[in-house]
Scaffold this motif. Sequence first.
Motif, PDB file in Angstrom:
ATOM      1  N   LEU A 134      -0.606   2.539 -13.070  1.00  0.00           N
ATOM      2  CA  LEU A 134      -0.920   2.293 -11.662  1.00  0.00           C
ATOM      3  C   LEU A 134      -2.422   2.206 -11.518  1.00  0.00           C
ATOM      4  O   LEU A 134      -3.146   3.085 -12.004  1.00  0.00           O
ATOM      5  N   SER A 135      -2.901   1.155 -10.891  1.00  0.00           N
ATOM      6  CA  SER A 135      -4.316   1.077 -10.544  1.00  0.00           C
ATOM      7  C   SER A 135      -4.449   1.090  -9.024  1.00  0.00           C
ATOM      8  O   SER A 135      -3.712   0.396  -8.322  1.00  0.00           O
ATOM      9  N   ILE A 136      -5.375   1.904  -8.542  1.00  0.00           N
ATOM     10  CA  ILE A 136      -5.607   2.029  -7.108  1.00  0.00           C
ATOM     11  C   ILE A 136      -6.981   1.434  -6.816  1.00  0.00           C
ATOM     12  O   ILE A 136      -8.006   1.937  -7.293  1.00  0.00           O
ATOM     13  N   THR A 137      -6.976   0.358  -6.053  1.00  0.00           N
ATOM     14  CA  THR A 137      -8.207  -0.349  -5.716  1.00  0.00           C
ATOM     15  C   THR A 137      -8.296  -0.524  -4.206  1.00  0.00           C
ATOM     16  O   THR A 137      -7.299  -0.366  -3.493  1.00  0.00           O
ATOM     17  N   PRO A 138      -9.463  -0.874  -3.685  1.00  0.00           N
ATOM     18  CA  PRO A 138      -9.650  -0.894  -2.224  1.00  0.00           C
ATOM     19  C   PRO A 138      -8.880  -2.002  -1.527  1.00  0.00           C
ATOM     20  O   PRO A 138      -8.502  -3.006  -2.120  1.00  0.00           O
ATOM     21  N   ASP A 139      -8.677  -1.799  -0.233  1.00  0.00           N
ATOM     22  CA  ASP A 139      -8.195  -2.826   0.678  1.00  0.00           C
ATOM     23  C   ASP A 139      -6.799  -3.315   0.335  1.00  0.00           C
ATOM     24  O   ASP A 139      -6.515  -4.511   0.355  1.00  0.00           O
ATOM     25  N   LEU A 140      -5.912  -2.380   0.029  1.00  0.00           N
ATOM     26  CA  LEU A 140      -4.511  -2.719  -0.201  1.00  0.00           C
ATOM     27  C   LEU A 140      -3.669  -1.697   0.542  1.00  0.00           C
ATOM     28  O   LEU A 140      -3.787  -0.494   0.299  1.00  0.00           O
ATOM     29  N   SER A 141      -2.795  -2.166   1.449  1.00  0.00           N
ATOM     30  CA  SER A 141      -2.101  -1.231   2.337  1.00  0.00           C
ATOM     31  C   SER A 141      -0.845  -0.645   1.725  1.00  0.00           C
ATOM     32  O   SER A 141      -0.298   0.309   2.249  1.00  0.00           O
ATOM     33  N   GLY A 142      -0.345  -1.206   0.644  1.00  0.00           N
ATOM     34  CA  GLY A 142       0.862  -0.687   0.030  1.00  0.00           C
ATOM     35  C   GLY A 142       0.827  -0.892  -1.466  1.00  0.00           C
ATOM     36  O   GLY A 142      -0.142  -0.545  -2.118  1.00  0.00           O
ATOM     37  N   GLY A 143       1.887  -1.490  -2.036  1.00  0.00           N
ATOM     38  CA  GLY A 143       1.950  -1.696  -3.474  1.00  0.00           C
ATOM     39  C   GLY A 143       2.484  -3.067  -3.812  1.00  0.00           C
ATOM     40  O   GLY A 143       3.219  -3.681  -3.038  1.00  0.00           O
ATOM     41  N   ILE A 144       2.086  -3.570  -4.979  1.00  0.00           N
ATOM     42  CA  ILE A 144       2.564  -4.850  -5.487  1.00  0.00           C
ATOM     43  C   ILE A 144       2.954  -4.641  -6.936  1.00  0.00           C
ATOM     44  O   ILE A 144       2.151  -4.172  -7.752  1.00  0.00           O
ATOM     45  N   GLU A 145       4.182  -4.983  -7.274  1.00  0.00           N
ATOM     46  CA  GLU A 145       4.752  -4.687  -8.578  1.00  0.00           C
ATOM     47  C   GLU A 145       4.466  -5.777  -9.601  1.00  0.00           C
ATOM     48  O   GLU A 145       4.537  -6.962  -9.291  1.00  0.00           O
ATOM     49  N   PHE A 146       4.155  -5.338 -10.814  1.00  0.00           N
ATOM     50  CA  PHE A 146       4.117  -6.178 -12.000  1.00  0.00           C
ATOM     51  C   PHE A 146       4.698  -5.363 -13.142  1.00  0.00           C
ATOM     52  O   PHE A 146       4.617  -4.130 -13.126  1.00  0.00           O
ATOM     53  N   PRO A 147       5.291  -6.015 -14.139  1.00  0.00           N
ATOM     54  CA  PRO A 147       5.848  -5.244 -15.250  1.00  0.00           C
ATOM     55  C   PRO A 147       4.794  -4.344 -15.894  1.00  0.00           C
ATOM     56  O   PRO A 147       3.703  -4.795 -16.231  1.00  0.00           O
ATOM     57  N   MET A 148       5.116  -3.062 -16.001  1.00  0.00           N
ATOM     58  CA  MET A 148       4.252  -2.053 -16.624  1.00  0.00           C
ATOM     59  C   MET A 148       3.014  -1.685 -15.807  1.00  0.00           C
ATOM     60  O   MET A 148       2.364  -0.690 -16.109  1.00  0.00           O
ATOM     61  N   HIS A 149       2.661  -2.482 -14.807  1.00  0.00           N
ATOM     62  CA  HIS A 149       1.385  -2.276 -14.115  1.00  0.00           C
ATOM     63  C   HIS A 149       1.553  -2.574 -12.632  1.00  0.00           C
ATOM     64  O   HIS A 149       1.788  -3.716 -12.243  1.00  0.00           O
ATOM     65  N   VAL A 150       1.438  -1.543 -11.810  1.00  0.00           N
ATOM     66  CA  VAL A 150       1.585  -1.677 -10.368  1.00  0.00           C
ATOM     67  C   VAL A 150       0.213  -1.586  -9.713  1.00  0.00           C
ATOM     68  O   VAL A 150      -0.639  -0.778 -10.108  1.00  0.00           O
ATOM     69  N   LEU A 151      -0.010  -2.403  -8.705  1.00  0.00           N
ATOM     70  CA  LEU A 151      -1.237  -2.391  -7.904  1.00  0.00           C
ATOM     71  C   LEU A 151      -0.938  -1.682  -6.586  1.00  0.00           C
ATOM     72  O   LEU A 151       0.011  -2.039  -5.890  1.00  0.00           O
ATOM     73  N   GLN A 152      -1.732  -0.675  -6.248  1.00  0.00           N
ATOM     74  CA  GLN A 152      -1.556   0.016  -4.968  1.00  0.00           C
ATOM     75  C   GLN A 152      -2.904   0.316  -4.336  1.00  0.00           C
ATOM     76  O   GLN A 152      -3.951   0.247  -4.988  1.00  0.00           O
TER      77      GLN A 152
END
Length: 485
Positions: A324-342
Amino acid sequence: MHRLTRCVASLVAAALLAACATDDRATVDRAGTSSTTESAAASTGSTTSTTATTVPSTTAATALAADTCPAVPERAEPDPDRPVYEVDMTADPATGVVEGTQAVRFVPDLPIDRVVLRLWANGPRPASVGTSIELGPVAVGGRPAPLEQPDPTTAVVALDRWVPAGEVITVRVAWRLTVGGPVNDRISRQDGSLRLGSFLPLLAWEPGVGWSVDPPTSGFAESTSSPTARWSVSVDVPEGLGVVATGSEVAPGRWEVDAARDVAVSVGRFTVSTATAMAPDPVEVTVAVHDDIDDGAVYVDRIVAALESFASWYGPYPWPAYRLSITPDLSGGIEFPMHVLQGSGTSGRTTPHEVAHMWFYGLVGNVQGRDPWLDEGLATWAEGRIEGTLPDMAGRSVPADGDGRAGAPMAYWEGRAASYYRSVYVQPAAALHRLGDDALVDCALAHYVAANAWSLATPADLWRSLDATFVDWRTALGPAGLAPG
């Protein structure tokens, strides 16, 4: 291609053990769809009226359930002729410029006279802040090939003949992505970080069907689809920055994964938290937080619990790591295999929802532009199971323009943002809960995952799994618009 100094911060080497997620804000419905957003959408003409869907009682549905869970078959294997991507790229958050070259080896299972690549970086949300991707020269089999773009997100490479099914095609292309600024979506740049998802030119092939050319959506990260592939991606970044990516880091800056339908890359100054889940094999979990904008440790336990629960219900987690990587200006989560953006503050129910997507989207894919409910509704079901919120979902009203329309394509939901979450996420999960035996629903989903692993599934695939488990599931799912006509 000009290459920047290759440097993956030492903390990222540890970070590649896995990932996790967040979302405790009471207003967030899921993945960036909030009650605030719904109100704004309503003011532009989307209806906010609601209706109560007529459904059978839980007691009646229980009487229709099969008595036992049929034995779950062995999980399907990935297509041995799946596409192979080889990518070399540089990324600089300071300028927002990401440059690369890629080769795609593709074996169609139908005759073709063209190759279609989707350029999702040119979609409405990224384009709203000036983000764009441009393609350079294209070669097929080592020879230059003509390229056309009938619309910003579709590139068509013409072949000089009809290529029969089973013949290998290799397409090489150079590209330049310019990330204009921050935006609540899968491609964004802010405060020295880059969030890159569905940013590469992607094969738009649906095995057995042909090219998938669903239009892009202005909704939150909801229209991509691509077949499972092998990936090797080299990422060069300026010194002092770290990288989190889909795959395993097999050499400094190079990431590989044997079976994944898409990849994501995050670049930033990361602080890392790690753990190990047993799902049932060891899974390295990593949460990488850019510039301490959140406490990564709060995500770890929720990720571990979700991985272990979902593996016991739907079958083993298919990869060695979850990140999981947490970066600015994202209100929820976006899924990718093995790696989620939140984004920051999403450690609540967004976390199990995105973990569930590793099964319902990552492992069993679908054409999201055509059937967005098929991954979102099932991920919401799994979220509700682990959070204990399925009864609440079953009691929620459905907007009038979404009642009975859970199976509508993304094109229908353009201009209906206020209705989308409750109609496409909650309505299917609530309908499944009304079958009366949540454990038997999990059984049907385990069958669905095993039979359709690594493929692009259709609603008919899910219906077959429900048929094996329930005598009459149509009575509960039909009113939501989720049963064959």
